[in-house]
Design a protein around this motif. Sequence first.
Motif: not given
Length: 380
Positions: A47-67
Amino acid sequence: MIIGRSAERARLRELLDAARAGMSGVLVLRGDPGIGKTALLEHATSCAQGMRVTRVAGVEAEQELAFAALHRVLLPVLSHSGCLPPPQRAALDTAFGRVSGPAPDRFLVGLAALTLLSAAAAERPLLVLCDDAHWVDRESLDVLAFVGRRLHADGVVMLFGVRDRTAAEPALSGLPDHRISGLPEQDALVLLAERSEAHVDRVIAQRIVADVGGNPLAIREIAGGVPRLGAGTASKPPSLGRRLEDGFLRRVRALSEPARAILLVAAADTTGDRGLVLRAAARMSPSTDEGDFHAAMEQVERDELLCADAAAEGTPLFRHPLIRSAVYGGAPRSAVRAAHACLAAVTDPDTDPDRTAWHLAAAADSPDEELADRLQACAE
């Protein structure tokens, strides 16, 4: 296409429309695994027509990697880093490993993220998605929540998807949230009929929908096996897919042996009788002290796997029916048969012959003519 969820979809549209008008908004979608958080985030993207989209999905293996998650969110807008004040740029460069130095000031990293996202939204409204926030590294989640609390008239929408009762909850406190529950029965029945290869009797369909609490992913996972479920008993939990089981079983497998025994017996039970469950669990582990079982019962109640309120007969013990299905489906078949055998042993065959017979049949590992006769007599 999402079935139902009209209130949630309307709220997402309001946030996106407001962003196109220059305002900002934040929403945290909470709920159990498979309840529809990701589907709603995907709907927002469509539904985000005309908008820029940036996204992330948490990954369990990266929980300890800060930022690590913050880097993925900001990567599409790093071209605006020239607008950052020197202290913010230095902090962000250090956080992302562009320059060496001591651990960056998180306040400055948060300000840098806010500045970058606002600058990108000045060109085009921006939608920021963070799914599976419970698996996002804490540093990134703190920064994203920091940004969410400071947005106002920036043309930015931030949406989070997070499971209930996880370590991510404190970091997201103070942000607007919405808890997603199971689909209403009618919507759930439509989904089941849409995903099933064969016609499903309405009574069976209603039982399946009730067993999974209207969870959309659970309905889709078991839809292919619905005709087989019709031949089973009304007491056996439906079999769930591995994706759903794993989320609940991680918590269960970390518990003590008495606690796991209680949960398995409770999953095989249909009465909601705590005393009966404790007696059957004690038979499964006769070397365990009675006091340990009472402590284990308190433990699973504190962990919100079982309901803490005293239950009347027939009232479900489990906080959510999917936990029952995961425990039952994730246990070895030998353990499931043992649980039913223990329940049969503590059930009075005179006052409750049908339930006794059903447990004995579920405990059997081969055809048994005597049990078949008992089941037939109960059916008649």
